[in-house]
Design a protein around this motif. Sequence first.
Motif, PDB file in Angstrom:
ATOM      1  N   PHE A  27       0.800  -1.208   0.000  1.00  0.00           N
ATOM      2  CA  PHE A  27       0.000   0.000   0.000  1.00  0.00           C
ATOM      3  C   PHE A  27       0.843   1.274   0.000  1.00  0.00           C
ATOM      4  N   GLY A  28       2.126   1.173   0.287  1.00  0.00           N
ATOM      5  CA  GLY A  28       2.970   2.356   0.323  1.00  0.00           C
ATOM      6  C   GLY A  28       2.705   3.242   1.522  1.00  0.00           C
ATOM      7  N   ASN A  29       2.290   2.641   2.639  1.00  0.00           N
ATOM      8  CA  ASN A  29       1.978   3.423   3.831  1.00  0.00           C
ATOM      9  C   ASN A  29       3.043   3.282   4.925  1.00  0.00           C
ATOM     10  N   GLN A  30       4.287   2.988   4.503  1.00  0.00           N
ATOM     11  CA  GLN A  30       5.338   2.788   5.504  1.00  0.00           C
ATOM     12  C   GLN A  30       5.720   4.070   6.236  1.00  0.00           C
ATOM     13  N   HIS A  31       5.200   5.190   5.774  1.00  0.00           N
ATOM     14  CA  HIS A  31       5.416   6.463   6.452  1.00  0.00           C
ATOM     15  C   HIS A  31       4.272   6.790   7.415  1.00  0.00           C
ATOM     16  N   ALA A  32       3.224   5.986   7.393  1.00  0.00           N
ATOM     17  CA  ALA A  32       1.963   6.369   8.017  1.00  0.00           C
ATOM     18  C   ALA A  32       1.830   5.861   9.449  1.00  0.00           C
ATOM     19  N   SER A  33       0.794   6.339  10.105  1.00  0.00           N
ATOM     20  CA  SER A  33       0.498   5.939  11.478  1.00  0.00           C
ATOM     21  C   SER A  33      -0.143   4.553  11.503  1.00  0.00           C
ATOM     22  N   ALA A  34      -0.213   3.991  12.688  1.00  0.00           N
ATOM     23  CA  ALA A  34      -0.873   2.694  12.863  1.00  0.00           C
ATOM     24  C   ALA A  34      -2.344   2.773  12.492  1.00  0.00           C
ATOM     25  N   ASP A  35      -2.985   3.897  12.799  1.00  0.00           N
ATOM     26  CA  ASP A  35      -4.400   4.054  12.471  1.00  0.00           C
ATOM     27  C   ASP A  35      -4.618   3.997  10.965  1.00  0.00           C
TER      28      ASP A  35
END
Length: 307
Positions: A27-35
Motif C-alpha cells: 500500500f505504500g503506507n510505511q510512512h503512516a500511522s498505525a491508524d
Amino acid sequence: MNKIERLRATLAGQPVDHPPMTIWYHFGNQHASADVTAQVHLEFFTHYDLDLLKLMNDYDYPNPPGCEVVATPEHLKRLEPFDVRKTPFGIQLQAVERIAKALRGKAPFVDTMFNAWNTLRRNLTKEATEDLMLRHPEAVERALGIINGNLIAYALATLDRGTAGIFLSVPASEEFVSREQYERFMRPFDLALLQAVRGKGECHILHAHGAKLYLDRLLDYPVQILSWADLNGGPSIAEARTRTALTLMGGIDHVKFPYSSTALLRAQVASARAKAGRTKFILAPGCSVATYSFPPLIHAVREAARA
C-alpha cells in the motif's frame, strides 16, 4: 460457512463450500500511522470480501546508531537486541491491535515477516550483502543471530496481539543465494524462528519466494501452509500436491496480473481449483500483485473462487 470456519476446515483437510481466497499488494503506507495502516487494510479486506487478510509489513528494521548503511564487519557488530515496541515495528504492532479488534470473531489475518537474511539485505546491507557473505561469513552469522532474535520477539508479540499466524517470506532461491549460502545463512535461522512460535497461532505460512527454489529443503518447515509462485517458476500445484501434505496457497499469476483479462484470470482460478482438489488449498497470487491492479480484476478472481 463463515470465514473462520472455512479456513479451519481447509487446514484440517475437511470439505469446504469454496476455497478461501486472498490477495495483497504493498500500500505504500510505511510512512503512516498505525491508524492509517489498519484502516487501509480493513477497507481493502472489506471491499473485496476476502477470506483471509494478509497484513503487509513495510515498516523498516532500523540501522544501528551511526550507520547509514551496514557495509563492513565493524558495522555488523553494532547490531544489538532491541525492544521491538520502540522501533518502527512498534507501529506495526499497534496496527495489529486495531485490526485484531475489528476482525475478532469475523475473519483471520496473518502478519507478514521477512526472514533474517532478507531483513539484513533489504534493510541493512543492501549491495554489500554478497561481499559480506563471501569475505566475512562469521560476522554475517553473528548479525543474523541478533536480527533473528529481534524477529522472534516481534513474532511472539504479533501473535500475542491476535494474528492467526505469520507469513514468513524466505527467498530460498538460486537467484538470491547459492544452496550453500541458503544452508548457512537462512535455514538455521528460519527454523529457529518457526520453532519459537510453534504452538502459537494456527495459520503459519511459508512464502517460498523465487523462481528457482530449493524446495526440497523447505518442505520440512513447521508451518501449516506453503505459498509460492506456481505459475512463475513452479513447481505446479499438481506437483506440489504430490510432495507435501501442507495446505497449498497459490494459483494466480502475480507478475502478469494487472495486464490480464478477467476471462484469463477466471481460467487461472478454474485450473488451480481443478489441480488442487476440494480442500487444503487457498487461492492467492504467487506474490504481491501490482498496486495499480484495477478492482474488476480482483473482483473477478473472488467471484471465480466462489463459483
